[in-house]
Scaffold this motif. Structure first.
Motif, PDB file in Angstrom:
ATOM      1  N   SER A  79      -1.211   7.694   1.986  1.00 39.46           N
ATOM      2  CA  SER A  79      -2.426   8.306   1.622  1.00 39.46           C
ATOM      3  C   SER A  79      -1.666   9.887   1.395  1.00 39.46           C
ATOM      4  CB  SER A  79      -3.423   8.397   2.662  1.00 39.46           C
ATOM      5  OG  SER A  79      -2.910   9.204   3.705  1.00 39.46           O
ATOM      6  N   ARG A 114       1.549   1.982   4.678  1.00 39.71           N
ATOM      7  CA  ARG A 114       1.219   3.470   4.467  1.00 39.71           C
ATOM      8  C   ARG A 114       1.759   4.376   5.387  1.00 39.71           C
ATOM      9  NH1 ARG A 114      -4.821   3.119   3.900  1.00 39.71           N
ATOM     10  NH2 ARG A 114      -4.279   0.854   3.789  1.00 39.71           N
ATOM     11  N   THR A 147       0.727  -1.290   0.056  1.00 41.55           N
ATOM     12  CA  THR A 147      -0.002   0.229   0.026  1.00 41.55           C
ATOM     13  C   THR A 147       0.967   1.140  -0.017  1.00 41.55           C
ATOM     14  OG1 THR A 147      -0.917  -1.220   1.994  1.00 41.55           O
ATOM     15  CG2 THR A 147      -2.063   0.624   1.092  1.00 41.55           C
TER      16      THR A 147
END
Lengths: 503, 503, 503, 503
Positions: free
Chosen positions: C17, C283, C14
């Motif tokens: 963000s 992340r 991942t």
């Protein structure tokens, strides 16, 4: 065995020396003497130089000069015998010396010692003489520490270990390279301290209260007698800015302490149960009053605590120097205490660290083992794909990133041939890859051998840096020798002139 | 007339220039651009030098080199036209430049620009190039300010005024002496900034992530192309200590701001309703939104506020540099913002202060009046009694102390013949005293004339110091010229090599 | 996949963000808006309350009041629509709002808005309103973080791991206990921030320039309309000390950042290759531009960098507040920028840390393994010898210290029966010892079970502490709700009074 | 007359008391005792409480308890007689006490005193007890200072003087208002210190090394016996954060010192030759070693120097608390010395300032004279034009601004009728103006009479504020009484339980 052994120590082969115990106990059980005690020799030196000059200028008669100089000599002797202690009912070292002088030689002569001078320039002088000695002392301590680092770097020039970034394995390095990196910081600390002389080895004597005096002083002469490069070119400046030589020194020490704290933190981690790459000597560890197994790297932690102190002192000095109205302000008297505490806190950190490094055991096997783990050779492998196979770096990096991911899923900590091939296939890159290459370019020793340029952790890189540091160290030692000599010479010239006078 | 005139200004003859309004408004109505915007030119310079070197070393092919260099040149052109702005969705200036390059020349060539390099050494390089420019810029600002101070000191070499200690009248001085005293501090600031070059004008490029690379880089060559004195001698050191060149610069600026804040505070007081010795130009004052009569020395106060900011930045940098584990730690990225803010806050303070000093009106009559009040000539009188009458200083001082007390009781602010005689009688000292002498040795101008030695506020003292400062200023200007030339030369050499390559 | 993926990311499952990327990029690619932009809503609130009060007091006529309030309402609407931007040619938010108002409603009415007020009390008001909101926002962030810590502590109440002192294994603890320990610090941060309200939720409006005004203001009324607990009891105090509410907030945040930095440092180590006890989510990590395998805990490092910034801001504020002459000094304007930068730097640290903790993977097996190594159970064994066998602690400790030494020589990391027996023999202590006991009292889970009192890492200890924290969290949430309500109510009251007036 | 009189003092009517001389001499001639000396009584209190609890819990036998408690009692007696000094060869106060105990009562009993405890919780306890006393002591000093300020404010409630902003005359105020403004800051200092109790009056004893112990301790009981509000709810928290109670106290003192430094700076200026509004007592001034006329406000300057020290200590503490790994780190031992030095530096500042204020002479005539100068009544005149003549404030302000300019050109320091009329004419405003009004609304006393609202320098404003402060002071005194009582009660309870045990 020292008494400290009572609360802990059964696990230890050797116990800390008294010096280390003192370093660790800090001010818990140690009093701090009155600050002006340390200024006595400087205050006397300054007064003697002042009086000799007053005589030469015929501001004082030969007879008065003779009496005063004899009186000061006696006080010096008392001091050297430990028999001159400051009387707290007199404000400071200056009042103490002057009162004692008057007591001994009478007001008619003794009452003339302060002619053409104020306590403002006197303390300014004392502090510069004091700081100057501390600068030389700190440079000496740094040079000694660099020496030990260099020695151990030589021993471990080829001892491979993981180089870290972000506390994570980054690329292979050697323990020697790590130590030389530390040396470079200390080298700058030396340069920074030396620069203090350029800025502040100037004589403030004669500034009086900041605006001079109508007596025809010879400030060049006192400069020579006190080992200064010359008189300050303005009399108000050193009086108003009586925090700046202090700040300069404090800043240099604060950076030095930050350097030491990084060395400390690095060894704290490397000696932890999880890293286990180095082992501190028993004599640099402490036990616990409660837990029988403890062997704590207190020596190193204490250095970090002292670094935080240095930070605060820089803050205090900058704060004290802000928004002053021109001319002397008593606010700045306080800088004296801060600097002396700072000297106490930082001074012993250098020899202590040198000892820690000297006696530390290095676990080469563990270092090598860690230098094989967590994909620390991935970059080298990638570079080979770029250099020998002509793959653009950005592509090669993507390939290896995926290979790492796949190898990790297999539970590996090195890239395997299969994971690399899978990655290449996925990215549709054709390239002949063979098992031995994949291994070779991830092998710590072979990686190190390939580092090609100045300053890198290869054998050649280290050899060059060590030669350079050797040279720089020699130059530093020469500087120390020279500065010490200059001060000695000034003292000798003063003694000679005194003798001429006193007869 | 600017719009600010709406809230105040009716009392003013001239209103502040936009430059001063900006200086005073600070960040109230001004945004701060993304920090990496300022690094674009440095990042490009670094990349160009790196690529030229990679080509020479045959790590890149001639063809790839050509493409990349052309691409970088285009980006440079875009930037110079103001058409290259950072894309916030890419992490930083390095990613922005590399992405744009790849977009423009394709991954096959563009993807090779980062060969043998890491963002770790890249940012380290960019910051040193940026800081280097700021050092030269600050030295220039300091030299300009010293020039103005020197000019005004020349004008007021003989303008007598009270010299203060403890905010109280101490001895007579001249306004010129005060200004020269300030100059000396700024001179040290220049020396301190110059020393930055000695410590940090070293090339970190090639350090990569801190442990080098297996590519056979030529770090000497990039050093030349970037105007450095040579490569850093260890690759880990500049990466681990990526707060130290910043701290060095910040400390130098913090001391400079303290110096400026002392000038500021001194003029705030001298221009107050009570002192009234100088009057700032209308253009350096602000009015109030409420009080119609106000003429505030905001320019000077703001300098004090900015000084406090500088203190904090030094604290932050020392804190960031404490207890790091060896190798890069992202903590230090933040130092970038602190330094840039510091540059913004301190930069304009120098030209603003120069303007304030240049335009300030000096009330010589008021200064003279104050130089006669509050017994400011007492020391001079005492010194005469010592020098001409042979009284021991300690006795003379006691005599004059009492005389002050008695004169004060008579409501005087100078020692009178009668009070002096009374005091002598009481202390049983016989000494012929006459009215004109008592007056003469308390007369400001005659006092100043008698200051005899180096650095004191006599005409001769000032003349010598001004000559010395003049020389020092010339040397500073020569240094600036030389440093600028060195950087220009590096850029030219790079362009020449690029042209050879690109054709 | 965001664009950042281009330089690294192939190893990641991942990617961070956008929020995390922004957190890590800091001000690299993000501009900082003009500070007064954030004050617009507060400035308008203040002006509306002031005008309503002036009307009630008949200082303004109904008609003037109506016009001004409508004008302010329009500006508010503009602002809310994003159409009111500060004009940099006007000094600040106050001038901007007043000019626009006058432009819109004319000088005859608009020129009355500043009646009985100065920018001194206006900015003081704006900042208190701004800070108040930030205090509530910070408390909210802290409470959310505590919630996550509590949740994960519940999950890992029984997950044993080594408890450390001096970075060395000390005694067995649980991961839950570690997390709860962190919670306690954040609890105090909440209390510290709440106390800000006690000290500073006082209305400075009406202080004018610091000495009030002859207009018969109703300071109680504006206090209510602005949600304050009452007016400041002296008008000069808030003006002179316009750095203190800022310092209070900054200090609270600096301590909070130190707490966060300790959490960060702890997880940086626990997630290192050597400790490997926790693994951060992809992340919350970054890759390298050069090294393909890197997965760096940047999120946590950045928090440490930001903590250092907070330290500096406290220094700057204390420095700004030192030695001020009574009354407003423009020095303090600069505090505005420092605080706003601090808010920007610290604000996101709380939700980011909450996310890090929420998503972190815990390796229970590795923790257990480490909880058996390096003699971490030695103290427990010793305590058993004291408690069950009646040996004086000092003797028992000596016995176990030696046993550790002997076991270590055997290459063990737990005390063996034989080494203990050897030690007992040597110290001539007779005591029955059996293998299972030696094992049991060194077994991590059985050790934890025996911790008996408040706050210790036993199941019971944790259950009690969690219950207590749950309660405290509920009280904090109630406080937030209440404070928000109070502010809402003030706004409603103001709107009601405005409506009465405007019709 | 003290001996200090030798270097200066002939001008003085009274010489400083020994207390003031000590305050001014600082550490020049005063040594600082070993830090742990001050902890002896706290360490003994803690040990006694611990042992009583161990006995109650049957962890120690009645007989062992009896022996140990008697031994501790003996040591306490020795200490009270000044016969117990720390032995520097033992690490700290804890080792010293324990060794002496064992020496006196034997290892069999004495070797049990440390059961279930570590030096980690012991020092944490000692410091909280020490800090708690210092908090109460500081509150007491603050309350006494506020008392004096209030008294003198009452005396000078109606003594008009210029209120300043930007060091310039702003509006008329009274000396009483100035003093009450200072009081408000000290009131917050009291509140801040009281809040220390809320955060940190929690018992760390039983935390042991941070992870508790298997002995069934009763932490509630020791909390009662030591006067705490309860045990810390987590054992690791107080050990890891062993810098936070220190930082809290240091921050409160740093703000307090900034408050004091503002009072100091204000009086330094007001007592300068140029302002001459107040005159410090001879006993708070120093003379010079050189200048016979000097009467320097050293007492006040020294407070500013001490404030700068406090800033640094806050920096050091925040730095020490950053980025710690969870659990005890020896870095924090150093916080002990910083806090104790801070106590020494700040402690006497409160009573000294109280004395300065109490004995200061106020020159009401000079204050009145200055309150008429430099257009200090302009705002009042303008407000009258707004309030009585209905002119919009912005217009009225413009009118008066011009009037100031014209009057200034006439050499006036008050607005004249003619200048006002000229201004009105120019701005084409018709308004009846008469000489007596122009005078009245610029008259200091009449201005003060018109200030209408809460906190302003009118008679009513001051009366209200004085009443409020009176009440707040009473509450503070009650708090002090209560806290002292709580501590006394805890000690009594402990003695009672000891007696039960020892018999």
């Amino acid at each position: 065995m020292t008494k400290v052994g009572k609360l802990w120590g059964g696990r230890f082969d050797t116990l800390p020396s008294q010096e280390i115990i003192d370093f660790l106990s800090g001010r818990d059980v140690r009093a701090v003497p009155a600050c002006d005690e340390r200024l006595i020799p400087y205050d006397l030196w300054g007064s003697r130089a002042h009086v000799v000059m007053l005589c030469r200028r015929r501001i004082l008669s030969k007879q008065d000069g003779k009496k005063i100089l004899s009186g000061l000599k006696d006080i010096q002797t008392l001091y050297e015998k430990g028999k001159f202690r400051l009387d707290p009912s007199k404000e400071d070292v200056h009042s103490n010396v002057e009162s004692l002088l008057i007591e001994r030689v009478g007001i008619e002569s003794g009452g003339k010692v302060h002619t053409g001078r104020s306590r403002n320039d006197q303390i300014c002088l004392d502090m510069r003489l004091y700081l100057r000695d501390q600068v030389v002392r700190s440079v000496t301590g740094l040079v000694d520490l660099m020496d030990v680092l260099l020695q151990r770097a030589r021993e471990h020039a080829a001892t491979v270990m993981p180089g870290y970034t972000h506390h994570q394995h980054a690329m292979v390095t050697t323990f020697g390279h790590l130590l030389l990196g530390f040396c470079e910081g200390f080298h700058r600390d030396v340069q920074r301290l030396m620069h203090w002389f350029v800025l502040f080895n100037k004589n403030p004597l004669g500034a009086a209260a900041g605006y001079g005096t109508s007596f025809p002083l010879d400030r060049q002469m006192t400069s020579k007698l006190l080992g200064f490069d010359g008189p300050t070119e303005n009399t108000a400046d050193p009086i108003t800015q009586r925090w700046e030589p202090e700040a300069e020194f404090a800043y240099a020490l604060a950076v030095m302490m930050d350097h030491l704290s990084t060395v400390a933190q690095t060894f704290i981690l490397l000696s932890s149960s999880e890293f286990k790459m180095v082992r501190l000597s028993d004599r640099h560890c402490s036990g616990s009053s409660m837990m029988p197994q403890k062997r704590n790297p207190d020596t190193l932690e204490v250095i970090k605590g002292r670094a935080s102190f240095a930070h605060g002192i820089v803050s205090s000095l900058l704060s004290a120097g802000k928004g002053l109205f021109a001319g002397y302000n008593r606010d700045t008297q306080w800088t004296k205490y801060w600097i002396m505490d700072l000297v106490d806190e930082t001074g012993p950190s250098l020899p202590v660290m040198a000892e820690v490094v000297r006696r530390m055991e290095v676990d080469e096997a563990r270092m090598l083992e860690q230098a094989r783990s967590d994909f620390v050779g991935a970059t080298s492998l990638m570079e080979w794909m770029v250099f020998s196979r002509g793959l653009p770096l950005r592509k090669a990096k993507s390939v290896v990133e995926r290979a790492v991911k796949y190898a990790e899923r297999e539970g590996l900590e090195e890239i395997s041939l299969s994971s690399l091939e899978k990655s290449l296939r996925e990215m549709k890159i054709e390239m002949p890859i063979r098992e031995p290459w994949v291994q070779k370019f991830q092998d710590p020793r072979s990686i190190v051998a390939r580092y090609g340029s100045i300053g890198m952790p290869s054998e050649k890189g280290l050899r060059e840096e060590m030669a350079s540091l050797q040279e720089r160290l020699a130059a530093h030692r020469e500087w120390i020798r020279m500065k010490r000599k200059e001060m000695e010479r000034a003292k000798e010239m003063l003694s000679r002139m005194e003798r001429e006078w006193i007869g």
